[in-house]
Write an enzyme that holds these catalytic residues in place. Sequence first.
Site, short mmCIF file in Angstrom:
data_model
loop_
_atom_site.label_atom_id
_atom_site.label_comp_id
_atom_site.label_asym_id
_atom_site.label_seq_id
_atom_site.Cartn_x
_atom_site.Cartn_y
_atom_site.Cartn_z
N ASP A 247 44.30 35.61 29.83
CA ASP A 247 45.64 35.67 29.26
C ASP A 247 46.69 35.09 30.20
O ASP A 247 47.86 34.96 29.83
CB ASP A 247 46.00 37.08 28.82
N ASP B 235 39.88 37.23 27.29
CA ASP B 235 40.73 38.39 27.57
C ASP B 235 41.25 39.04 26.29
O ASP B 235 41.71 38.35 25.37
CB ASP B 235 41.95 37.98 28.40
N LYS C 246 37.08 40.66 27.85
CA LYS C 246 37.48 41.32 29.10
C LYS C 246 38.64 42.25 28.83
O LYS C 246 39.59 41.88 28.12
CB LYS C 246 37.87 40.30 30.17
N GLU D 283 40.48 42.25 41.37
CA GLU D 283 41.53 41.30 41.77
C GLU D 283 42.45 41.89 42.82
O GLU D 283 42.96 43.01 42.67
CB GLU D 283 42.35 40.87 40.54
#
EC number: 2.1.2.11
Length: 270
Positions: free
Chosen positions: A43, A82, A112, A179
Amino acid sequence: MKALKDFMRMKHEGEKISMLTAYDYPSAKQAEAAEIDMILVGDSLGMTVLGYESTVDVTLDDMKHHARAVRRGAKDTYVVVDMPFGTIGIDASTDTAFAIELYRDTHANAIKIEGAHAAPVIKKCHDIGIPVVAHLGLTPQSYGITGYQLQATSKEAAKQLIEDAKLVEKSGAIMLVLEAIPSDLAHVITESLTIPVIGIGAGVGTNGQVLVYHDVLNYGVEHKPKFVKRYGDFSIGVESIKNFHDEVKRQAFPTEEYTYKKQIMNEVDE
């Protein structure tokens, strides 16, 4: 096309997994030609290719449109897409309905989902056969709360992230993206899970790495996070466009080389 069993084997054998975030047909074709293991339709396309201020503005239709283009460009590569902001966090049944729609309409291999709070949705998706990649650490859809910065920097936050990782795995996630977290923490989480862990800004101790196509190629991006390495420079495209502009103004383009030679007006005048 690689399958989940291949990624599990790669984790257990110590072979690193490459993932590239791509948003359209040509970038997907290039990723497949480069033999990238997985493609993520993130995204982040909101800021990178649509000019939005954040991922919050990205809609389900945006994700469908771009994921379909990627699927057409990479027919033989594992594709993850996403779930955008607003499709997770309503209630488990509604969230799952959105997940079914995205998975079905894009022909992606997996979806995801950000955040450990989505564990019930991950479980529901798992139960009905939709593969889910979980995403923890810096979760862009929650940037208004967490900010775009290194996450899990306190002892308490690190412990919580370890628990969250175990929770999403237990809920049925097939893979985890970590992340912007400390590398030692990412390594501990990777070793504690049976599923593959892909890092972005999480150090070398994960099972693989993901970067964005536009970051890798310095293509139209202004901000460079610490964890991004440039492997090419598409910024020279500006100079190429300027050269085109200048040649048009000077009537230097098109020359005879770029002009069809057939003459038709003599025939028209007859």
